[in-house]
Design an enzyme around this catalytic site. Structure first.
Site, PDB file in Angstrom:
ATOM      1  N   GLU A 157      -0.456  -8.660   5.379  1.00 34.82           N
ATOM      2  CA  GLU A 157      -0.205  -8.737   6.745  1.00 34.82           C
ATOM      3  C   GLU A 157      -1.363  -8.685   7.784  1.00 34.82           C
ATOM      4  O   GLU A 157      -0.948  -8.685   8.746  1.00 34.82           O
ATOM      5  CB  GLU A 157       0.741  -7.254   7.211  1.00 34.82           C
ATOM      6  CG  GLU A 157       0.245  -5.792   7.076  1.00 34.82           C
ATOM      7  CD  GLU A 157      -0.082  -5.342   5.815  1.00 34.82           C
ATOM      8  OE1 GLU A 157       0.106  -6.141   4.923  1.00 34.82           O
ATOM      9  OE2 GLU A 157      -0.184  -3.924   5.889  1.00 34.82           O
ATOM     10  N   CYS A 216       0.890  -1.309   0.163  1.00 37.27           N
ATOM     11  CA  CYS A 216      -0.170   0.059   0.091  1.00 37.27           C
ATOM     12  C   CYS A 216       0.828   1.284  -0.023  1.00 37.27           C
ATOM     13  O   CYS A 216       1.485   1.503  -1.035  1.00 37.27           O
ATOM     14  CB  CYS A 216      -0.969  -0.074   1.073  1.00 37.27           C
ATOM     15  SG  CYS A 216      -2.192   1.036   0.995  1.00 37.27           S
ATOM     16  N   HIS A 231      -3.141  -5.467   1.601  1.00 39.08           N
ATOM     17  CA  HIS A 231      -2.277  -5.677   2.994  1.00 39.08           C
ATOM     18  C   HIS A 231      -2.338  -7.147   3.235  1.00 39.08           C
ATOM     19  O   HIS A 231      -3.211  -7.464   4.173  1.00 39.08           O
ATOM     20  CB  HIS A 231      -3.166  -4.726   3.926  1.00 39.08           C
ATOM     21  CG  HIS A 231      -3.018  -3.404   3.613  1.00 39.08           C
ATOM     22  ND1 HIS A 231      -1.893  -2.719   4.031  1.00 39.08           N
ATOM     23  CD2 HIS A 231      -3.883  -2.590   3.225  1.00 39.08           C
ATOM     24  CE1 HIS A 231      -1.985  -1.330   3.946  1.00 39.08           C
ATOM     25  NE2 HIS A 231      -3.316  -1.343   3.241  1.00 39.08           N
TER      26      HIS A 231
END
Lengths: 300, 199
Positions: B181, B84, B179
């Site tokens: 994560e 991002c 994302h």
């Protein structure tokens, strides 16, 4: 939770909480004009809170404080490309509907404005736009999360420049979380009752040791050292309301608070950025405020 | 590096969701350092630039003398993965940055910041990513950028159904609009750690 296909799913819990995750380690600044929004963005704010009056002015001018004029919010949105937040009154779900239709990035259901409902908060699950809500303790934070808040900020006492209430609230929330993690399973039922919060959320926090949403701190932060202290106390980031644009040199102070928030554990950096910032906001000691003027007591 | 224990991976920790990246990398056996200073950068064999606000990371990296060492490290072949805001930092060209915003560069792409609109337009969806193999990857897009044009040196790894590119690779550099994560799917991080081990 994930039933999405290639058409994409909007407004999910993960997407709403996710934006707050991306704001972590950052500073969100109150602004009342497009010019101030520009200064905030240039100084390194991660987001701005668009409002008509900063809390210090709401305090000194009195009267009912409401959602801002849509024209002002749109003018600020047009000026910057970082996220724009705006405040709705506690319980005022129609102000929230208006803010959602204005495409703000986050709605703050805020005690800084005059409450519209002294019993109920907004049912936040029904909105695509995420909400941030204030809390003075863990029970209050969990009640807001249960209503759909995707981010929590400890309340502090807005518009005072006195950081003591912010300190009290972040410490309170952190210590109540720590207590839960040391309890045995059978004690959590009573803990949930005492916190006046749903058992499932209490059990989740006892297990994880943290809130399921991001926790910022707010209310009285006026200097780089204030911001760094909130970070050292465990905040994920900082809201600065009146502290920047009620000070002598907003550009410089805003940039200094941003740097101190990133290097919150480095006294050499905090020292350096604290030099020559000019006048801080004058401020009011919270202990001098009569109880009816304490904003943190709004919300339940 | 190959076979010599845990790869030493830095996560740029100026702002954003760096703790989430650090947690995923640790779960995969990496030796993780948070990087805010040039000397911390020198000690790592790979770097992740997290999600967050790209304009803030840009300003802080320049104010604290990290931008130039980062550019040099990227030029020298340091494996770097940006998600991002991190993708924006790695792009040679930024479309719709804030006034004066700079990137580190390295990826031969133009990236449009905030390409989908306001937070109400953020979304999650499944993506087919042939390079990772297996089942589709569940991807979360939060006020996300897109890769508006992919230059000759870069390769697209994934696109939305409308064709817009959301993941790219170029040598040791990797960038995604979304994302991984925050979803628990570790395949992108594993793919990146393979680059670190091979570097």
């Amino acid at each position: 939770m994930t039933n999405s296909t290639n058409t994409g799913e909007q407004g999910s819990n993960r997407v709403k909480r996710g934006l707050a995750e991306m704001l972590k380690g950052g500073v969100i600044m109150d602004v009342v004009t497009p010019d101030q929004a520009r200064i905030a963005e240039d100084a390194g704010a991660v987001a701005v809170m668009a409002l008509e009056r900063v809390p210090a002015d709401i305090r000194s001018q009195g009267g009912v404080a409401r959602m801002s004029d849509p024209d002002l919010i749109e003018a600020i949105r047009a000026e910057v490309s970082i996220p724009v937040m705006a405040k709705a009154r506690i319980g005022h779900f129609v102000e929230a509907q208006v803010l959602q239709s204005l495409n703000v990035d986050y709605i703050d259901e805020s005690e800084v404005l005059s409450p519209a409902d002294y019993v109920n908060h907004i049912d936040k699950w029904g909105f695509n736009v995420p909400f941030v809500c204030g809390a003075t303790n863990l029970g209050e934070a969990l009640r807001r999360i249960n209503e759909g808040a995707a981010m929590i900020r400890s309340k502090g006492e807005a518009g005072t420049g006195d950081v003591s209430e912010a300190t009290k609230h972040i410490r309170k929330i952190k210590s109540e979380i720590a207590q839960l993690t040391s309890m045995s399973k059978d004690e959590l039922y009573v803990a949930a009752k005492e916190l006046q919060a749903p058992y499932e959320l209490v059990a989740e926090i006892a297990e994880s040791g943290k809130l399921p949403v991001v926790l910022f701190t707010a209310g009285g932060v006026a200097t780089p050292a204030d911001a760094a202290m909130m970070m050292q106390l465990g905040a994920d980031g900082v809201f600065v309301g009146s502290g920047i644009f009620k000070s002598g040199s907003p550009e410089k102070r805003a940039a200094a608070v941003v740097k101190a928030t990133t290097f919150y554990d480095d006294p050499a950096v905090i020292t350096e950025v604290s030099r020559g910032l000019g006048e801080a906001m004058v401020g009011i000691n919270v202990s001098d405020l009569a109880a009816p003027h304490r904003l943190a007591e709004r919300g339940w | 590096m190959a076979g010599s224990g845990s790869p030493k991976v830095g996560v740029l920790a100026l702002q954003g969701d760096f703790r989430e990246h650090a947690a995923v990398l640790r779960s995969l056996g990496a030796d993780v350092t948070l990087v805010r200073r040039p000397e911390e950068l020198e000690a790592v064999d790979g770097l992740v630039i997290p999600g967050g606000e790209s304009s803030v990371m840009d300003k802080l990296s320049r104010a604290f003398g990290l931008a130039e060492p980062l550019k040099e490290a990227i030029g020298a072949g340091l494996p770097v993965y940006g998600t991002c805001a991190g993708l924006i930092m790695l792009a040679d060209s930024i479309v719709d940055g804030i006034r004066g915003q700079q990137s580190l560069g390295g990826l031969d792409v133009a990236v449009r910041r905030n390409a989908f609109g306001s937070q109400g337009d953020s979304f999650e969806t499944d993506l087919d990513i042939p390079a990772l193999g297996g089942h589709p990857l569940h991807a979360v897009f939060i006020r996300a950028p897109i890769v508006e044009s992919v230059g000759a040196r870069a390769t697209s790894l994934a696109a939305l159904t409308d064709g817009r590119v959301v993941a790219v690779e170029q040598g040791n550099l990797l960038g995604t609009s979304f994302h991984p994560e925050v979803t628990g799917d570790t395949r992108f991080h594993e793919y990146f750690l393979d680059k670190v081990r091979a570097a």
